[in-house]
Design an enzyme around this catalytic site. Structure first.
Site, short mmCIF file in Angstrom:
data_model
loop_
_atom_site.label_atom_id
_atom_site.label_comp_id
_atom_site.label_asym_id
_atom_site.label_seq_id
_atom_site.Cartn_x
_atom_site.Cartn_y
_atom_site.Cartn_z
N ASP A 14 3.77 15.23 13.03
CA ASP A 14 3.94 14.95 11.60
C ASP A 14 2.59 15.01 10.90
O ASP A 14 2.30 14.21 10.01
CB ASP A 14 4.60 13.58 11.39
CG ASP A 14 5.13 13.41 9.96
OD1 ASP A 14 5.33 14.44 9.28
OD2 ASP A 14 5.35 12.27 9.53
N GLU A 37 0.81 -1.22 0.00
CA GLU A 37 0.00 0.00 0.00
C GLU A 37 0.84 1.27 0.00
O GLU A 37 0.65 2.15 -0.81
CB GLU A 37 -0.93 0.01 1.23
CG GLU A 37 -2.06 -1.00 1.16
CD GLU A 37 -3.08 -0.65 0.08
OE1 GLU A 37 -3.36 0.53 -0.12
OE2 GLU A 37 -3.57 -1.59 -0.58
N GLY A 49 8.32 6.75 6.59
CA GLY A 49 9.64 6.90 7.18
C GLY A 49 9.95 5.85 8.23
O GLY A 49 11.10 5.68 8.62
N LYS A 92 1.60 -3.14 9.05
CA LYS A 92 2.78 -2.28 8.95
C LYS A 92 4.01 -3.05 9.42
O LYS A 92 4.08 -3.49 10.57
CB LYS A 92 2.61 -1.01 9.80
CG LYS A 92 3.74 0.00 9.63
CD LYS A 92 3.42 1.32 10.32
CE LYS A 92 4.50 2.36 10.05
NZ LYS A 92 4.20 3.66 10.68
N VAL A 116 3.59 -0.34 4.66
CA VAL A 116 2.23 -0.78 4.98
C VAL A 116 1.70 -1.65 3.86
O VAL A 116 1.82 -1.31 2.68
CB VAL A 116 1.30 0.43 5.21
CG1 VAL A 116 -0.11 -0.05 5.55
CG2 VAL A 116 1.84 1.31 6.34
#
Length: 652
Positions: free
Chosen positions: A494, A375, A379, A403, A383
């Protein structure tokens, strides 16, 4: 089909993505400091490797000798996978590498920015070039070093005339990669390196705990060069105005130096009270206040030239030089913590095993989940779309997001296990739901989350024109998630459109908590991290940041939905410099839109340069603009087209 491919295919390179330029012979404008070697030597696997390379394994070779340039964070010597950068000491624009000079020119910064905001530009370059291991240090006039000796009796600076170089000591060095981070290529090169001759002196000292190098006197500082330009100006009227402005700059510069000097004296006095046996000597008065955290120290040991990586450059082959200690990387305030709940954490690395037991499930994840499709890559891991193949589990035949998180270094172990801790603790409808986590191997963790079909807000903003009612809906949902975090003193740090997901039910969810931090203990931190176009001004300027940094990033997301693109999207460098110098110019950006007064006021309260003047997430949720939010059924109208655009972009 060709039209579709061209639309979703690779876009034309922008100014930030220009091809790398060949480095010219301008090394006399700067001083080069190579990274300090580790005492553990590592042999090259590939004999065809360049004489100096810092590729996959962080191994650098100089003059036939191979060193491991990985620097550890902890005193016990364990490495974190971090590679020390090559330091370039500069005092003006001409000292920058040719790649970076061209980059700044392509960015078309306003006239005078490279003089008045040169230190800010260095901070931005250091952030954008971090993956190429390039780091600039601003060095003011060399006379300041001598001035320090006069003003501080306890500081003894060794001034050593360098000896002529013997031809037998010269070592030819290939160029070091000099590209721009993500947007400027990763190559560079040829043989026209800024470091054309490297000298490796004989090692005569057994003390390798500190690494000393030599630096040549820098050229005139930017104020001196500016004064010369003004004096050569033939226009008397403008000359008088410019001289007045220059005088004000000099006064500001002097005040900054005096303030910095007072802070250093107070800090040294405090250190002497805390540790009477230690008397570290700092030379940050010769550096930018914004780069004070690099912690340079003077040394009065004449053997510094005989240190393992003492380097001489073409600019200091003869004449006067002085030595400093190589700077260490600034640590995050949570570098020794793995999150459990607000105000509670495991000590890292001492309690790493306890954290694994607390956060992870037992068993082999491959027995429960099957990979289907890739997908995205972030960083902190990749995933995948996966399917639960255990018929007796709570997630029977359910599609999930898997993940894969590396834990090969100490940094990966702490950050990835902390992210699992954060998501395991969170429970909010606007935050992606955590399901479980496993240790796949000694090098990898698997985290299982709910699968969010649909796409990211970035996909939506770049493909659709949002009306204010739909923007208000998205903003309200994001703010609800942020408010949940901020009420527990947790910052995302982020937040960007690519980290906001829209699922097939029209729900908005925050993802990717790799940079998340708990401010329950310390209320602020000084560090620059995140994604360039979304970083707050206080971060770029090296000032303390806290929860309000998320509000700035959120405001950029809202502006992105309105404009259909990021402000100053053609140059990350320009965008960051404008943000840092309070020149985002929101009225100009909004002048091309038909936005309402309520929305303009909403954005203005998010994008305040002073973080203390930004509204909090709770206050923004009460703003009149959010009363315009459409119902979820109206927002769901864009989902089929969003899902299709996301599918096509993944195909090509």
């Amino acid at each position: 089909m060709n039209n579709i491919k061209s639309f979703f295919g690779k876009k034309k390179k922008t100014q930030d993505q220009a091809e790398p330029l060949v480095i010219g012979d301008d090394s006399e404008k700067r001083t080069v400091i190579l990274p300090p070697p580790s005492p553990n030597a590592v042999k090259r696997k590939n004999k065809n490797e360049k004489p100096y390379s810092i590729d996959l394994n962080g191994v650098g070779e100089v003059g036939g000798k191979v060193y491991n340039n990985v620097v550890g964070v902890f005193a016990d010597g364990n490495d974190t996978g971090e590679i020390s950068p090559t330091i370039y000491c500069v005092s003006d624009f001409q000292g920058l590498l040719k790649n970076d000079r061209k980059w700044i020119q392509y960015s078309e910064l306003p006239e005078g920015y490279t003089v008045f905001y040169f230190q800010t530009i260095l901070c931005v370059l250091n952030f954008l070039r971090r993956r190429e291991f390039v780091h600039y240090i601003y060095v003011d006039k060399f006379e300041q070093i001598l001035e320090m000796n006069e003003n501080n009796e306890n500081i003894i600076t060794t001034v050593i005339p360098t000896n002529p170089i013997d031809e037998n000591d010269k070592i030819n060095s290939k160029s070091i990669n000099d590209g721009d981070d993500n947007g400027g290529g990763s190559g560079g090169g040829g043989d026209n390196s800024p470091l054309t001759n490297v000298i490796l002196p004989t090692i005569t000292t057994t003390d390798t705990t500190t690494t000393s190098i030599t630096i040549s006197p820098p050229p005139k500082n930017h104020l001196s060069l500016l004064e010369e330009d003004i004096k050569n100006n033939q226009n008397l009227h403008h000359k008088q105005q410019q001289l007045q402005q220059l005088q004000q700059l000099k006064q500001q510069h002097l005040q900054q130096q005096q303030k910095l000097k007072q802070e250093q004296q107070q800090e040294q006095q405090q250190q002497q009270e805390d540790e009477p046996n230690k008397s570290p000597v700092s030379t940050s008065s010769t550096l930018s206040p914004q780069l004070e955290s690099t912690n340079f120290e003077m040394t009065n040991d004449d053997t510094s030239l005989n240190a393992p990586n003492a380097m001489l450059t073409p600019n200091n082959i003869s004449g006067i030089s002085y030595s400093i200690i190589y700077p260490g990387k600034k640590k995050r305030i949570d570098f020794s913590r793995i999150f459990v709940s607000p105000g509670h954490s495991f000590r890292f690395p001492e309690e790493y095993d306890k954290a694994l037991e607390k956060h992870l499930n037992e068993g082999n994840p491959k027995e429960h989940f099957k990979n289907l499709d890739f997908e995205a890559r972030g960083g902190f891991g990749s995933v995948f779309c996966a399917k639960n193949k255990n018929p007796h589990s709570a997630y029977d035949k359910q599609m999930v997001a898997l993940k894969k998180m590396p834990i090969k270094t100490l940094r990966h172990k702490r950050m990835n296990l902390s992210e699992i801790g954060f998501l395991k603790y969170f429970n909010h409808p606007n935050i992606v739901k955590f399901l479980c986590a496993y240790q796949k191997s000694n090098d990898e963790l698997w985290m299982i989350m709910e699968f969010l079909s649909g796409g990211t807000l970035k996909n939506a903003a770049s493909n659709f024109k949002f009306c204010e009612r739909k923007i208000a809906y998205v903003c309200r949902e994001i703010l609800q998630g942020l408010d949940y975090l901020h009420k527990q003193n947790i910052a995302h740090r982020d937040l960007k459109s690519a980290n906001v997901m829209v699922n097939d039910k029209g729900e908005i969810k925050l993802i990717d908590f790799g940079l998340c931090i708990d401010f329950s203990i310390e209320k602020e931190e000084i560090n620059m991290l995140g994604s360039p176009s979304y970083i707050s001004p206080e971060m770029i300027n090296g000032n303390p940041h806290s929860l309000s940094t998320d509000i700035w990033s959120f405001g950029i997301c809202a502006l992105e939905m309105l404009l259909g693109k990021l402000p100053y999207h053609d140059s990350r460098l320009k965008a960051m410099v404008f943000v840092a110098t309070n020149n985002l110019n929101l009225p100009l950006l909004l002048s091309t839109t038909t936005s309402s007064l309520e929305f303009r006021d909403f954005l203005t309260n998010c994008l305040q340069f002073d973080p203390s003047k930004r509204l909090t997430s709770s206050q923004l949720l009460q703003h009149p603009f959010l009363t315009k939010a459409c119902p979820i059924k109206d927002f769901k109208e864009i989902l089929p087209a969003l899902y299709m655009s996301n599918t096509l972009s993944n195909m090509f």
